[in-house]
Write an enzyme that holds these catalytic residues in place. Structure first.
Site, mmCIF file in Angstrom:
data_model
loop_
_atom_site.group_PDB
_atom_site.id
_atom_site.type_symbol
_atom_site.label_atom_id
_atom_site.label_comp_id
_atom_site.label_asym_id
_atom_site.label_seq_id
_atom_site.Cartn_x
_atom_site.Cartn_y
_atom_site.Cartn_z
ATOM 1 N N CYS A 77 0.852 -1.184 0.000
ATOM 2 C CA CYS A 77 0.000 0.000 0.000
ATOM 3 C C CYS A 77 0.893 1.241 0.000
ATOM 4 O O CYS A 77 1.803 1.360 0.830
ATOM 5 C CB CYS A 77 -0.895 0.001 1.235
ATOM 6 S SG CYS A 77 -1.893 1.504 1.384
ATOM 7 N N CYS A 80 0.385 3.102 3.608
ATOM 8 C CA CYS A 80 0.741 2.579 4.934
ATOM 9 C C CYS A 80 1.768 1.453 4.894
ATOM 10 O O CYS A 80 2.110 0.908 5.939
ATOM 11 C CB CYS A 80 -0.506 2.114 5.675
ATOM 12 S SG CYS A 80 -1.184 0.553 5.043
ATOM 13 N N CYS A 126 -7.510 -0.838 1.300
ATOM 14 C CA CYS A 126 -6.527 -1.326 2.260
ATOM 15 C C CYS A 126 -7.201 -1.280 3.628
ATOM 16 O O CYS A 126 -7.639 -0.217 4.058
ATOM 17 C CB CYS A 126 -5.283 -0.445 2.254
ATOM 18 S SG CYS A 126 -4.153 -0.808 3.623
ATOM 19 N N CYS A 129 -5.368 1.092 6.396
ATOM 20 C CA CYS A 129 -5.435 2.562 6.394
ATOM 21 C C CYS A 129 -6.633 3.119 5.624
ATOM 22 O O CYS A 129 -6.759 4.331 5.500
ATOM 23 C CB CYS A 129 -4.149 3.142 5.823
ATOM 24 S SG CYS A 129 -4.033 3.025 4.026
ATOM 25 N N CYS A 149 -8.624 -5.465 -9.845
ATOM 26 C CA CYS A 149 -8.235 -4.426 -10.810
ATOM 27 C C CYS A 149 -7.803 -3.208 -9.991
ATOM 28 O O CYS A 149 -8.633 -2.489 -9.444
ATOM 29 C CB CYS A 149 -9.443 -4.117 -11.689
ATOM 30 S SG CYS A 149 -9.120 -2.979 -13.026
#
Ligand code: FE
Length: 159
Positions: A77, A80, A126, A129, A149
């Protein structure tokens, strides 16, 4: 009658039934949480990264070299640093966005109903976060049959 092994999935390989269940009834818990103020996210991210991850934006199709990148490694990510996807699950989708068949672990990627733009889709976030990542569709290849995607702007790849 033999037991249908496809009826349930493993943590490493969710299927569309899992996706619908999580989107409707809640996701498995994340391994940890990272929470920052809007000002902190703006300071940390580029304008483009902020637009995609914190405002649910979508990068233009075919805009990232990451689409055709298949070197081994983990994708984290961008907000984070949590590991979200592995190159082993990355595939060529022709969609114009990096595409994966599954996340690296249960609980790191979240599933939410998204009825924007007059269609029902499943948004991926995510879970650590709350960054917007992209959407998941039931038209992917084996083993999951899923196509995650994902905006390249929401990811950073380990060297
Ligand atoms: Fe994150």
């Amino acid at each position: 009658m033999p037991v249908n092994d496809n009826a349930s999935s493993t943590a490493e390989t969710p299927n569309w039934g899992d996706v619908i269940r999580w989107a409707n009834h809640g996701n498995p818990p994340p391994p940890r949480r990272v929470e920052k103020t809007d000002a902190q996210w703006r300071e940390q991210l580029t304008d483009q990264q902020y637009r995609v991850t914190r405002e649910s934006g979508t990068e233009p199709a075919h805009s990232s070299a990451m689409c055709s990148l298949f070197e081994p490694g983990r994708y984290r990510c961008v907000c984070c640093d949590t590991e979200l996807f592995d190159s082993k699950s990355k595939f060529k989708s022709q969609s114009g966005w990096p595409s994966f068949t599954s996340p690296v672990a249960e609980g790191v990627v979240g599933y939410r109903l998204d009825d924007s733009y007059g269609m029902r889709r499943i948004e991926n976030t995510c879970q650590v976060c709350d960054a917007h990542l992209g959407h998941v569709f039931p038209d992917g290849p084996e083993p999951s049959g899923l196509r995650f995607c994902i905006n390249a702007l929401s990811l950073k790849k380990d060297a």
